[in-house]
Design a protein around this motif. Structure first.
Motif, mmCIF file in Angstrom:
data_model
loop_
_atom_site.group_PDB
_atom_site.id
_atom_site.type_symbol
_atom_site.label_atom_id
_atom_site.label_comp_id
_atom_site.label_asym_id
_atom_site.label_seq_id
_atom_site.Cartn_x
_atom_site.Cartn_y
_atom_site.Cartn_z
ATOM 1 N N SER A 13 0.828 -1.209 0.000
ATOM 2 C CA SER A 13 0.000 0.000 0.000
ATOM 3 C C SER A 13 0.866 1.264 0.000
ATOM 4 O O SER A 13 0.362 2.360 -0.198
ATOM 5 C CB SER A 13 -0.926 0.022 1.222
ATOM 6 N N GLY A 14 2.158 1.099 0.255
ATOM 7 C CA GLY A 14 3.070 2.236 0.344
ATOM 8 C C GLY A 14 3.215 2.774 1.755
ATOM 9 O O GLY A 14 3.933 3.733 1.997
ATOM 10 N N ALA A 15 2.525 2.161 2.707
ATOM 11 C CA ALA A 15 2.582 2.576 4.108
ATOM 12 C C ALA A 15 2.793 1.338 4.975
ATOM 13 O O ALA A 15 2.800 0.208 4.474
ATOM 14 C CB ALA A 15 1.286 3.282 4.491
ATOM 15 N N ASP A 16 2.939 1.553 6.251
ATOM 16 C CA ASP A 16 2.998 0.423 7.173
ATOM 17 C C ASP A 16 1.626 0.268 7.820
ATOM 18 O O ASP A 16 1.006 1.247 8.224
ATOM 19 C CB ASP A 16 4.105 0.600 8.218
ATOM 20 N N ALA A 17 1.130 -0.960 7.854
ATOM 21 C CA ALA A 17 -0.184 -1.236 8.423
ATOM 22 C C ALA A 17 -0.156 -0.961 9.924
ATOM 23 O O ALA A 17 0.724 -1.434 10.633
ATOM 24 C CB ALA A 17 -0.580 -2.682 8.154
ATOM 25 N N ARG A 18 -1.138 -0.197 10.392
ATOM 26 C CA ARG A 18 -1.184 0.205 11.793
ATOM 27 C C ARG A 18 -2.416 -0.376 12.465
ATOM 28 O O ARG A 18 -3.545 -0.170 12.008
ATOM 29 C CB ARG A 18 -1.209 1.723 11.891
ATOM 30 N N LEU A 19 -2.181 -1.102 13.554
ATOM 31 C CA LEU A 19 -3.262 -1.689 14.340
ATOM 32 C C LEU A 19 -3.502 -0.839 15.579
ATOM 33 O O LEU A 19 -2.548 -0.439 16.251
ATOM 34 C CB LEU A 19 -2.883 -3.116 14.756
ATOM 35 N N VAL A 20 -4.759 -0.565 15.854
ATOM 36 C CA VAL A 20 -5.140 0.145 17.068
ATOM 37 C C VAL A 20 -6.270 -0.613 17.748
ATOM 38 O O VAL A 20 -7.011 -1.364 17.106
ATOM 39 C CB VAL A 20 -5.587 1.608 16.795
ATOM 40 N N ALA A 21 -6.385 -0.405 19.045
ATOM 41 C CA ALA A 21 -7.492 -0.967 19.820
ATOM 42 C C ALA A 21 -8.431 0.180 20.170
ATOM 43 O O ALA A 21 -7.987 1.247 20.604
ATOM 44 C CB ALA A 21 -6.972 -1.652 21.068
ATOM 45 N N LEU A 22 -9.705 -0.034 19.965
ATOM 46 C CA LEU A 22 -10.728 0.984 20.208
ATOM 47 C C LEU A 22 -11.751 0.467 21.211
ATOM 48 O O LEU A 22 -11.844 -0.742 21.445
ATOM 49 C CB LEU A 22 -11.430 1.326 18.897
ATOM 50 N N GLY A 23 -12.542 1.348 21.729
ATOM 51 C CA GLY A 23 -13.614 0.953 22.636
ATOM 52 C C GLY A 23 -13.157 1.024 24.071
ATOM 53 O O GLY A 23 -12.693 2.058 24.524
ATOM 54 N N SER A 24 -13.245 -0.102 24.771
ATOM 55 C CA SER A 24 -12.944 -0.141 26.194
ATOM 56 C C SER A 24 -12.088 -1.355 26.532
ATOM 57 O O SER A 24 -12.272 -2.433 25.966
ATOM 58 C CB SER A 24 -14.250 -0.200 26.990
ATOM 59 N N SER A 25 -11.195 -1.184 27.496
ATOM 60 C CA SER A 25 -10.386 -2.311 27.982
ATOM 61 C C SER A 25 -11.081 -3.025 29.137
ATOM 62 O O SER A 25 -10.537 -3.972 29.696
ATOM 63 C CB SER A 25 -8.999 -1.825 28.415
ATOM 64 N N ALA A 26 -12.289 -2.603 29.498
ATOM 65 C CA ALA A 26 -13.055 -3.263 30.560
ATOM 66 C C ALA A 26 -13.726 -4.511 29.969
ATOM 67 O O ALA A 26 -14.602 -4.395 29.103
ATOM 68 C CB ALA A 26 -14.089 -2.327 31.148
ATOM 69 N N SER A 125 3.826 -12.293 2.562
ATOM 70 C CA SER A 125 2.947 -11.839 3.635
ATOM 71 C C SER A 125 3.639 -10.725 4.405
ATOM 72 O O SER A 125 4.839 -10.492 4.246
ATOM 73 C CB SER A 125 2.596 -12.995 4.576
ATOM 74 N N ASN A 126 2.861 -10.043 5.233
ATOM 75 C CA ASN A 126 3.384 -8.964 6.038
ATOM 76 C C ASN A 126 2.522 -8.872 7.293
ATOM 77 O O ASN A 126 1.516 -9.574 7.410
ATOM 78 C CB ASN A 126 3.364 -7.654 5.240
ATOM 79 N N THR A 127 2.896 -8.006 8.209
ATOM 80 C CA THR A 127 2.160 -7.848 9.455
ATOM 81 C C THR A 127 1.944 -6.370 9.760
ATOM 82 O O THR A 127 2.669 -5.510 9.284
ATOM 83 C CB THR A 127 2.936 -8.476 10.633
ATOM 84 N N SER A 128 0.954 -6.121 10.598
ATOM 85 C CA SER A 128 0.694 -4.775 11.095
ATOM 86 C C SER A 128 1.592 -4.500 12.296
ATOM 87 O O SER A 128 2.299 -5.394 12.782
ATOM 88 C CB SER A 128 -0.764 -4.662 11.535
ATOM 89 N N SER A 129 1.510 -3.290 12.802
ATOM 90 C CA SER A 129 2.088 -3.007 14.107
ATOM 91 C C SER A 129 1.297 -3.827 15.134
ATOM 92 O O SER A 129 0.254 -4.402 14.816
ATOM 93 C CB SER A 129 1.981 -1.510 14.422
ATOM 94 N N SER A 130 1.792 -3.866 16.333
ATOM 95 C CA SER A 130 1.067 -4.594 17.380
ATOM 96 C C SER A 130 0.450 -3.592 18.352
ATOM 97 O O SER A 130 0.800 -2.412 18.360
ATOM 98 C CB SER A 130 1.995 -5.540 18.137
ATOM 99 N N VAL A 131 -0.459 -4.096 19.155
ATOM 100 C CA VAL A 131 -1.018 -3.300 20.234
ATOM 101 C C VAL A 131 -1.069 -4.191 21.476
ATOM 102 O O VAL A 131 -1.414 -5.368 21.381
ATOM 103 C CB VAL A 131 -2.404 -2.707 19.870
ATOM 104 N N ALA A 132 -0.659 -3.630 22.597
ATOM 105 C CA ALA A 132 -0.699 -4.335 23.884
ATOM 106 C C ALA A 132 -1.749 -3.655 24.770
ATOM 107 O O ALA A 132 -1.749 -2.433 24.893
ATOM 108 C CB ALA A 132 0.662 -4.291 24.556
ATOM 109 N N VAL A 133 -2.619 -4.467 25.347
ATOM 110 C CA VAL A 133 -3.714 -3.921 26.163
ATOM 111 C C VAL A 133 -3.752 -4.645 27.494
ATOM 112 O O VAL A 133 -3.776 -5.882 27.531
ATOM 113 C CB VAL A 133 -5.072 -4.095 25.440
#
Length: 136
Positions: A13-26, A125-133
């Motif tokens: 895509s020409g960028a690095d895939a970015r993963l985010v977590a949304l909503g609530s960690s509850a 294949s490739n991967t996104s960034s990671s997210v730790a919650v």
């Protein structure tokens, strides 16, 4: 929600895939969503989770970096996901039933990442960034 301890490599895509977590960690609120953008359009992939973080290159010609620990590594969605040509995907995992009897409990930290087919000239294949919650 959470932090991004590991970045990804540039994909077709020409960028690095970015993963985010949304909503609530509850955990009890059941409003946790994973969203990834800047993936190659029209390609397939799936979400991974692990109770530990890591950092290792993926073999087999992949351009991705696995940001998850391999002990307890899970594929958390039953279906292979498609971005439907949008370059972005959102997924709401069932925190009470991740895979193989695993569940997210309050106080636990989980690491997430998206692994996808990439359209580089060699077809890899490739991967996104990671997210730790840390869930509450």
């Amino acid at each position: 929600v959470g932090s991004s301890p590991c970045t990804s490599n540039v994909n077709a895509s020409g960028a690095d895939a970015r993963l985010v977590a949304l909503g609530s960690s509850a955990v009890a609120e059941d409003r946790f969503v994973l969203a990834v953008d800047d993936v190659p359009r029209g390609q397939f992939g799936f979400f991974l989770a692990s109770p530990t973080g890591g950092l290792q290159a993926l073999g087999g010609g992949s351009d991705g970096v696995l940001c998850l620990g391999t002990s307890g590594l899970l594929r958390i969605d039953d279906d292979v996901r498609s971005d439907r040509g949008l370059g972005a995907i959102a997924y709401r995992p069932d925190l009470g039933d991740l895979e193989d009897g695993n569940a997210v409990l309050p106080g636990a930290t989980w690491h997430f990442q998206y692994w996808f087919r990439d359209l580089t000239p060699t077809g890899t294949s490739n991967t996104s960034s990671s997210v730790a919650v840390t869930f509450r």
